[in-house]
Design a protein around this motif. Structure first.
Motif, PDB file in Angstrom:
ATOM      1  N   GLY A  13      28.562  51.783  39.021  1.00 47.33           N
ATOM      2  CA  GLY A  13      29.669  52.520  38.420  1.00 47.33           C
ATOM      3  C   GLY A  13      30.986  51.784  38.590  1.00 47.33           C
ATOM      4  O   GLY A  13      31.023  50.634  39.058  1.00 47.33           O
ATOM      5  N   GLY A  14      32.056  52.438  38.241  1.00 48.41           N
ATOM      6  CA  GLY A  14      33.374  51.825  38.330  1.00 48.41           C
ATOM      7  C   GLY A  14      34.074  52.193  39.620  1.00 48.41           C
ATOM      8  O   GLY A  14      33.467  52.714  40.563  1.00 48.41           O
ATOM      9  N   TRP A  15      35.354  51.906  39.666  1.00 41.50           N
ATOM     10  CA  TRP A  15      36.158  52.239  40.826  1.00 41.50           C
ATOM     11  C   TRP A  15      36.406  53.742  40.879  1.00 41.50           C
ATOM     12  O   TRP A  15      36.726  54.373  39.867  1.00 41.50           O
ATOM     13  CB  TRP A  15      37.494  51.512  40.773  1.00 41.50           C
ATOM     14  CG  TRP A  15      37.373  50.041  41.103  1.00 41.50           C
ATOM     15  CD1 TRP A  15      37.240  49.023  40.223  1.00 41.50           C
ATOM     16  CD2 TRP A  15      37.393  49.465  42.406  1.00 41.50           C
ATOM     17  NE1 TRP A  15      37.160  47.833  40.892  1.00 41.50           N
ATOM     18  CE2 TRP A  15      37.257  48.072  42.241  1.00 41.50           C
ATOM     19  CE3 TRP A  15      37.510  49.978  43.700  1.00 41.50           C
ATOM     20  CZ2 TRP A  15      37.238  47.189  43.309  1.00 41.50           C
ATOM     21  CZ3 TRP A  15      37.490  49.101  44.766  1.00 41.50           C
ATOM     22  CH2 TRP A  15      37.353  47.728  44.574  1.00 41.50           C
ATOM     23  N   PHE A  70      34.881  58.666  54.754  1.00 42.34           N
ATOM     24  CA  PHE A  70      33.567  58.130  54.383  1.00 42.34           C
ATOM     25  C   PHE A  70      33.677  57.328  53.096  1.00 42.34           C
ATOM     26  O   PHE A  70      34.290  57.763  52.122  1.00 42.34           O
ATOM     27  CB  PHE A  70      32.540  59.248  54.201  1.00 42.34           C
ATOM     28  CG  PHE A  70      31.197  58.754  53.727  1.00 42.34           C
ATOM     29  CD1 PHE A  70      30.781  58.958  52.425  1.00 42.34           C
ATOM     30  CD2 PHE A  70      30.359  58.051  54.577  1.00 42.34           C
ATOM     31  CE1 PHE A  70      29.556  58.489  51.970  1.00 42.34           C
ATOM     32  CE2 PHE A  70      29.123  57.585  54.144  1.00 42.34           C
ATOM     33  CZ  PHE A  70      28.718  57.798  52.845  1.00 42.34           C
ATOM     34  N   VAL A  71      33.042  56.146  53.089  1.00 36.44           N
ATOM     35  CA  VAL A  71      33.031  55.259  51.919  1.00 36.44           C
ATOM     36  C   VAL A  71      31.582  55.008  51.524  1.00 36.44           C
ATOM     37  O   VAL A  71      30.740  54.724  52.392  1.00 36.44           O
ATOM     38  CB  VAL A  71      33.719  53.912  52.241  1.00 36.44           C
ATOM     39  CG1 VAL A  71      33.708  53.000  51.007  1.00 36.44           C
ATOM     40  CG2 VAL A  71      35.136  54.130  52.732  1.00 36.44           C
ATOM     41  N   GLY A  72      31.248  55.075  50.214  1.00 35.89           N
ATOM     42  CA  GLY A  72      29.911  54.727  49.749  1.00 35.89           C
ATOM     43  C   GLY A  72      29.057  55.926  49.440  1.00 35.89           C
ATOM     44  O   GLY A  72      29.539  56.955  48.952  1.00 35.89           O
ATOM     45  N   THR A  73      27.743  55.832  49.751  1.00 37.94           N
ATOM     46  CA  THR A  73      26.782  56.872  49.403  1.00 37.94           C
ATOM     47  C   THR A  73      25.693  56.945  50.458  1.00 37.94           C
ATOM     48  O   THR A  73      25.422  55.966  51.156  1.00 37.94           O
ATOM     49  CB  THR A  73      26.143  56.578  48.030  1.00 37.94           C
ATOM     50  OG1 THR A  73      25.145  57.554  47.747  1.00 37.94           O
ATOM     51  CG2 THR A  73      25.492  55.207  47.993  1.00 37.94           C
ATOM     52  N   VAL A  92      44.118  57.304  56.966  1.00 35.75           N
ATOM     53  CA  VAL A  92      43.415  56.122  56.453  1.00 35.75           C
ATOM     54  C   VAL A  92      42.862  56.488  55.084  1.00 35.75           C
ATOM     55  O   VAL A  92      42.315  57.578  54.882  1.00 35.75           O
ATOM     56  CB  VAL A  92      42.296  55.649  57.413  1.00 35.75           C
ATOM     57  CG1 VAL A  92      41.267  56.744  57.676  1.00 35.75           C
ATOM     58  CG2 VAL A  92      41.610  54.387  56.880  1.00 35.75           C
ATOM     59  N   CYS A  93      43.018  55.573  54.112  1.00 38.27           N
ATOM     60  CA  CYS A  93      42.615  55.837  52.725  1.00 38.27           C
ATOM     61  C   CYS A  93      41.728  54.711  52.202  1.00 38.27           C
ATOM     62  O   CYS A  93      41.776  53.569  52.686  1.00 38.27           O
ATOM     63  CB  CYS A  93      43.841  55.969  51.831  1.00 38.27           C
ATOM     64  SG  CYS A  93      45.036  57.215  52.363  1.00 38.27           S
ATOM     65  N   HIS A  94      40.921  55.023  51.188  1.00 31.37           N
ATOM     66  CA  HIS A  94      40.073  53.993  50.577  1.00 31.37           C
ATOM     67  C   HIS A  94      39.903  54.262  49.085  1.00 31.37           C
ATOM     68  O   HIS A  94      40.008  55.397  48.611  1.00 31.37           O
ATOM     69  CB  HIS A  94      38.686  53.954  51.240  1.00 31.37           C
ATOM     70  CG  HIS A  94      37.731  54.964  50.671  1.00 31.37           C
ATOM     71  ND1 HIS A  94      37.656  56.269  51.125  1.00 31.37           N
ATOM     72  CD2 HIS A  94      36.817  54.865  49.659  1.00 31.37           C
ATOM     73  CE1 HIS A  94      36.726  56.919  50.447  1.00 31.37           C
ATOM     74  NE2 HIS A  94      36.203  56.096  49.540  1.00 31.37           N
ATOM     75  N   THR A  95      39.619  53.187  48.361  1.00 36.61           N
ATOM     76  CA  THR A  95      39.120  53.232  46.986  1.00 36.61           C
ATOM     77  C   THR A  95      37.927  52.282  46.940  1.00 36.61           C
ATOM     78  O   THR A  95      38.029  51.145  47.420  1.00 36.61           O
ATOM     79  CB  THR A  95      40.183  52.771  45.971  1.00 36.61           C
ATOM     80  OG1 THR A  95      41.357  53.565  46.140  1.00 36.61           O
ATOM     81  CG2 THR A  95      39.681  52.908  44.546  1.00 36.61           C
ATOM     82  N   ALA A  96      36.792  52.730  46.404  1.00 38.13           N
ATOM     83  CA  ALA A  96      35.577  51.914  46.437  1.00 38.13           C
ATOM     84  C   ALA A  96      34.954  51.790  45.058  1.00 38.13           C
ATOM     85  O   ALA A  96      35.153  52.644  44.182  1.00 38.13           O
ATOM     86  CB  ALA A  96      34.563  52.532  47.403  1.00 38.13           C
TER      87      ALA A  96
END
Length: 269
Positions: free
Chosen positions: A236-238, A252-255, A227-231
């Motif tokens: 900020g930017g992508w 994990f996605v985010g902060t 499973v992959c993500h771009t956030a």
């Protein structure tokens, strides 16, 4: 002449003796220094000084008379007007229209419903569909396989996610939530991960209720493949794409920063 002078002298000598021999009939005068009753001196005497003693006040033997206050009489209550009973036709509940569902049984508009057509056209392929609940906007339309959900550059927060996967042996996820009044500056994980939700089923994290905390990040996994993500973060930017293999690994996605969050995300499997 000598004889005449001698006679006159004899007369003058005898006068004092005559005066002394007379009786004094006058009564003696009263002593003016005596203070008889009723005189001016008696009136000018100062009165005897009063005597003062210190003594505790004694309560009155007689009870004090209190005024009897009659209780106020409350005003008579106003009559309650009871509305008439509704007619039999009005008492019937409104008929609830059946919810439209996809062929897989998922409610229309959800991630699982969007996945339905992909699963039919490509039953052997791997797919992921998802949608975000954006604060102030509501649920966005479901998108699939790398399309953006959320907003970019608007500073809006996501409070819930709806995810569905196909041909990866289901998914499990957990939400990292903003915590009001956090002293550590760190966001807080939800108490537990979701159960593993099978392929083609809706999985939810976060909450769409009013006032729900926003997601600063989230974690998810799949049973096989990756499973992959771009956030995109709100300040900020992508970012670049990150991928993780199947369980026990997770993505994990985010902060973890309690005062930051991701605005948008793209997912692939």
């Amino acid at each position: 002449m000598l004889a005449a002078a001698a006679i006159v002298g004899a007369v003058l000598i005898s006068v004092p003796f005559l005066v002394a021999g007379q009786d004094d009939d006058r009564k003696p005068e009263k002593d003016q220094t005596q203070n008889a009753a009723g005189t001016v001196l008696d009136a000018q005497r100062p009165p005897a000084p009063e005597t003062y003693t210190s003594e505790s006040p004694k309560p009155s033997v007689k009870p004090s008379k209190k005024k009897t206050v009659k209780p106020s009489v409350p005003p008579a209550p106003k009559p309650v007007v009871v509305p008439p009973s509704p007619s039999p036709s009005a008492s019937k509940p409104a008929e609830k229209k059946p919810e439209k569902r996809a062929a897989t049984g998922a409610p229309r508009g959800t991630a699982a419903a969007a996945l339905d057509s992909l699963a039919k056209s490509d039953p052997q392929g791997r797919h992921i569909c998802y949608r975000a609940f954006v604060s102030g906007q509501g649920w966005q339309p479901a998108v699939c396989d790398g399309t953006m959900t959320g907003t970019a550059g608007q500073g809006k927060k996501i409070t819930a996610l709806n995810i569905a996967v196909w041909n990866v042996e289901g998914s499990s996820a957990n939400a990292l939530l903003h915590e009001g009044g956090s002293s550590s500056g760190q966001a807080k994980w939800a108490p537990s991960w979701t159960a593993v939700v099978g392929d083609g089923k809706n999985n939810y994290i976060g909450s769409s209720k009013p006032g729900a905390p926003f997601l600063t990040g989230f974690a998810m996994n799949v049973g096989k493949g990756n499973v992959c993500h771009t956030a995109k973060m709100q300040n900020g930017g992508w970012g670049q794409q990150f991928c993780k293999n199947g369980r026990p690994e997770y993505m994990f996605v985010g902060t973890t920063d309690n005062n930051n969050w991701f605005e948008a995300v793209k997912l692939t499997v």
